[in-house]
Design a protein around this motif. Structure first.
Motif: not given
Length: 560
Positions: A434-439, A540-544
């Motif tokens: 899941e991409p993480l961005s915006g909030s 966008p970031l991804y948990a790694g």
């Protein structure tokens, strides 16, 4: 012209007359410039009667009783910088006057490029002092003695002429205008340095704001694309459900028709048998051969057995149930969409796009948004809980996924994964899908064995055993290394050992994307901060994760 029409500062007819508290009248611009020179001292005096005022009086337009020749005029808007020059014209041009380029403090006149030449060429003007045209030559002359202002009185913080030192400024602390200018220039140099520093800060803020606006636009475009994709998939799912219902109706209809066809054929056969029996009975009844009649009577006198039971349509069976079920499905879908859309709209509308921070320090919190406060308790963090899953396409060859891609275990036998451009082939690492961005986003993991946890751009390298693909060891990722001995923070080939009192087997990660920070916590009711990165996210970031033994993504119930 009488003295009552004249400003004692400029020795000219009053322009926009102002009456100050002591009753004396001056031009608005004259008294403003005069008092501007006293701002550093904070004591303001009347140039006429020497009355002093603290604080600086507020200037308001006041038309003095100086006769009908002075019409009332509106108070002009004060220029923010009254010391800026106004254009002056040459005093020696005839006809159309040229713009002055120099002024002479001895001649008290303005000169254009043509008429200033004698001052350069003739020895007569050798001792005359030329200055750049400033448009305020009359301000350089003492209004009482009509001499050039060459000195500065530090006691009264004003420019004076030589004759002023005889009486009005006798025994005052006076210096040359050049000397005072040198002292005050030092102050202005410092001020200029501060202004330049502020300009640099504002330029940096402007660049960051423009960058964040572009990130915001990118997030909106990605959200739009994701929404289009999801709803397209939903439409495809609805079409599949529609096809299945149609197939169910057709299958039941075909089964019922096949069964009915069997009954029809058996009934037709029975009718044919009965018709044959009826023909035999008609024939035996019409015969005149009594012996023949009596011999066939035993067989024909027995009533025929029914071959097929009576067939009726079961009143309890109806395709209306299918219609009702489809209607219920539609209403459930509408309810879900309305509820979720309402929740989503409220959350999005309640989150302000911009947070204003006063220059004096502190933070202005939007009145409709309490969530802008930094989370403190675990309940606060759970408001931002997000459900993540491991991406099998990124898994290293020794990693085994289970529990719906929510748990990963390292096993030495190599797994036979297909080749994929996003798979890590040098380090035992994996990213979430899941991409993480915006909030803001929050998730928790449980781990065993040495492991690393962090976030990375999708553009992080996946191939080779080098710093470009090691989580936290490049400018594409940020990570926290966890081991039995403690923690260390990694980013761009730099690592920092962290003193932590207790080692936790459950780690919480809080990503504040708009705030450009990612923080790691030991999970408890009070949430102990381990470390916080504060970069500027560009995508966008991804948990790694770097897996030593096992890592499990914890199921969290999101607080609303």
């Amino acid at each position: 012209m009488t003295d009552s029409y004249v400003c004692s500062l400029c020795a000219e007819e009053l322009r926009d007359p102002i009456t100050i508290p002591c009753g004396d009248v001056f031009c608005l611009e004259c008294i403003k410039i005069y008092w501007d020179q006293a701002d550093q001292v904070g004591v303001y005096s009347c140039p006429q009667c020497r009355a002093t005022f603290t604080p600086r009086p507020v200037l308001r337009r006041n038309v003095p009783n100086v006769g009908p020749h002075v019409p009332p005029s509106p108070l002009p808007e004060l220029a923010p910088f009254p010391y800026l020059k106004r254009e002056a014209l040459c005093d020696f041009c005839t006809g159309r006057r040229n713009r002055a380029v120099k002024s002479c403090l001895v001649c008290l006149a303005y000169y254009c490029e043509t008429h200033i030449k004698p001052h350069y060429e003739s020895a007569t003007f050798k001792r005359h002092k030329l200055v750049d045209e400033t448009g305020h030559l009359d301000r350089k002359i003492c209004p009482q003695h009509e001499k050039g202002l060459e000195l500065f009185c530090r006691s009264d913080q004003m420019c004076i002429c030589v004759l002023c030192t005889v009486r009005e400024h006798r025994s005052h602390n006076t210096v040359s205008a050049e000397e005072e200018r040198a002292e005050k220039q030092k102050v202005l140099v410092v001020t200029q340095s501060e202004v330049q520093h502020i300009i640099q800060d504002r330029m940096k803020e402007l660049q960051e704001l423009r960058h964040n606006v572009e990130v915001l636009k990118g997030n909106a475009h990605r959200a739009q694309a994701a929404s289009d994709k999801i709803f397209s998939e939903m439409l495809q799912s609805v079409e599949r459900w529609h096809a299945e219902i149609c197939q169910l109706i057709q299958a039941n209809l075909q089964a019922a028709m096949a069964q009915a066809q069997g009954y029809v054929e058996r009934l037709e056969q029975e009718i044919m048998e009965l018709q044959r029996r009826d023909a035999e009975l008609r024939q035996i009844l019409d015969t005149e051969d009594n012996i023949h009649f009596l011999q066939n009577f035993p067989a024909l006198s027995i009533a025929p057995e029914p071959m097929v039971p009576k067939v009726l349509i079961n009143p309890e069976f109806s395709f209306g149930e299918v219609t009702k079920t489809a209607t219920d499905m539609k209403e459930h879908l509408d309810d879900i969409c309305k509820r979720e859309l309402g929740n989503m709209s409220k959350k999005v509308s309640d989150i302000p796009v911009y947070v204003l921070i006063p220059r004096s320090g502190g933070r202005i919190k939007a009145p409709t948004r309490t969530d802008l406060q930094e989370p403190k308790t675990r309940a606060d963090f759970l408001r931002y809980a997000v459900r993540l899953t491991f991406d099998p396409n990124t898994a290293y060859k020794e990693l085994v996924l289970s529990e719906g891609n929510r748990k990963v275990v390292r096993k030495r036998p190599v797994q036979f994964y297909p080749d994929h451009p996003e798979r890590f082939d040098g380090f035992c690492q994996i990213l979430c899908a899941e991409p993480l961005s915006g909030s803001r986003h929050y998730w928790e993991v449980e781990w065993s064995g040495e492991f690393s946890i962090g976030v990375a751009y999708k553009s992080i390298s996946r191939k080779g055993k080098n710093s470009h693909s090691l989580l936290g060891y490049n400018d594409r990722s940020w990570s926290l290394l966890c081991s039995e001995s403690g923690y260390s923070a990694w980013h761009n080939k730099m690592d920092k050992d962290l003193p932590v009192s207790t080692r936790a087997t459950r780690i919480g990660v809080y990503l504040d994307f708009p705030g450009n920070s990612v923080s790691f916590y030991t999970v408890s009711e009070s949430m102990e901060l381990i470390y916080r990165f504060q970069p500027r996210f560009a995508e966008p970031l991804y948990a790694g994760f770097g897996v030593g033994a096992s890592v499990s993504l914890c199921s969290l119930e999101k607080n609303t």
